[in-house]
Design a protein around this motif. Structure first.
Motif, PDB file in Angstrom:
ATOM      1  N   PRO A 137      39.088  57.301  30.470  1.00  9.74           N
ATOM      2  CA  PRO A 137      38.045  56.939  31.432  1.00  9.74           C
ATOM      3  C   PRO A 137      37.120  55.829  30.951  1.00  9.74           C
ATOM      4  N   ASP A 138      36.937  55.692  29.635  1.00  5.03           N
ATOM      5  CA  ASP A 138      36.039  54.655  29.140  1.00  5.03           C
ATOM      6  C   ASP A 138      36.783  53.378  28.744  1.00  5.03           C
ATOM      7  N   ALA A 139      38.103  53.340  28.931  1.00 11.28           N
ATOM      8  CA  ALA A 139      38.890  52.154  28.602  1.00 11.28           C
ATOM      9  C   ALA A 139      38.815  51.152  29.750  1.00 11.28           C
ATOM     10  N   TYR A 194      55.597  44.488  35.622  1.00  9.60           N
ATOM     11  CA  TYR A 194      54.176  44.528  35.346  1.00  9.60           C
ATOM     12  C   TYR A 194      53.962  44.792  33.869  1.00  9.60           C
ATOM     13  N   LYS A 195      52.802  44.429  33.400  1.00 12.66           N
ATOM     14  CA  LYS A 195      52.379  44.809  32.058  1.00 12.66           C
ATOM     15  C   LYS A 195      50.857  44.865  32.068  1.00 12.66           C
ATOM     16  N   PHE A 196      50.325  45.745  31.239  1.00 11.15           N
ATOM     17  CA  PHE A 196      48.880  45.822  31.111  1.00 11.15           C
ATOM     18  C   PHE A 196      48.518  46.276  29.710  1.00 11.15           C
ATOM     19  N   GLU A 197      47.284  46.009  29.362  1.00 11.59           N
ATOM     20  CA  GLU A 197      46.717  46.465  28.096  1.00 11.59           C
ATOM     21  C   GLU A 197      45.279  46.883  28.366  1.00 11.59           C
ATOM     22  N   THR A 198      44.858  47.957  27.747  1.00 11.40           N
ATOM     23  CA  THR A 198      43.482  48.422  27.910  1.00 11.40           C
ATOM     24  C   THR A 198      42.726  48.280  26.592  1.00 11.40           C
ATOM     25  N   SER A 199      41.426  48.367  26.683  1.00 13.89           N
ATOM     26  CA  SER A 199      40.567  48.162  25.518  1.00 13.89           C
ATOM     27  C   SER A 199      40.729  49.233  24.447  1.00 13.89           C
ATOM     28  N   ASP A 200      41.342  50.365  24.781  1.00 11.83           N
ATOM     29  CA  ASP A 200      41.564  51.414  23.777  1.00 11.83           C
ATOM     30  C   ASP A 200      42.900  51.269  23.047  1.00 11.83           C
TER      31      ASP A 200
END
Length: 102
Positions: free
Chosen positions: A21-23, A39-45
């Motif tokens: 939830p905080d990413a 598709y591709k994605f990256e999160t801050s975590d």
């Protein structure tokens, strides 16, 4: 068969929404066509996921969705865990060090 492609994209979106939830999303690329998607994605975590899928002809009137991708995340142990996979007419076939071998 296009409905299967749309369903695969929706399931992928649900995976994206399941990030911590905080990413925050730091990178996101997607491409959806009539007979393929990626598709591709990256999160801050540190979570990363990528996937591409396309229709494969199995015969004159039979198509199958073939998908390949990977995901990784940083576990509570501080280690990065990664899985790659293929899903096609032969089923879901994951690979990775975290998958127990029977």
């Amino acid at each position: 068969m296009k409905s299967i492609l749309v369903l695969a994209c929706l399931l992928s979106a649900l995976c994206l929404a399941a990030a911590a939830p905080d990413a925050e999303i730091v990178d996101l690329v997607s491409d959806v066509n009539a007979d393929s998607y990626s598709y591709k994605f990256e999160t801050s975590d540190g979570t990363k996921q990528e996937q591409h899928g396309s229709l494969k002809s199995l015969g004159p009137e039979e198509d199958a969705l073939q998908v390949a991708g990977s995901f990784s995340f940083v576990g509570d142990d501080g280690q990065t865990h990664a899985i790659s996979y293929v899903a096609d007419e032969n089923g879901f076939q994951p690979q990775g060090e975290d998958i127990p071998h029977l």
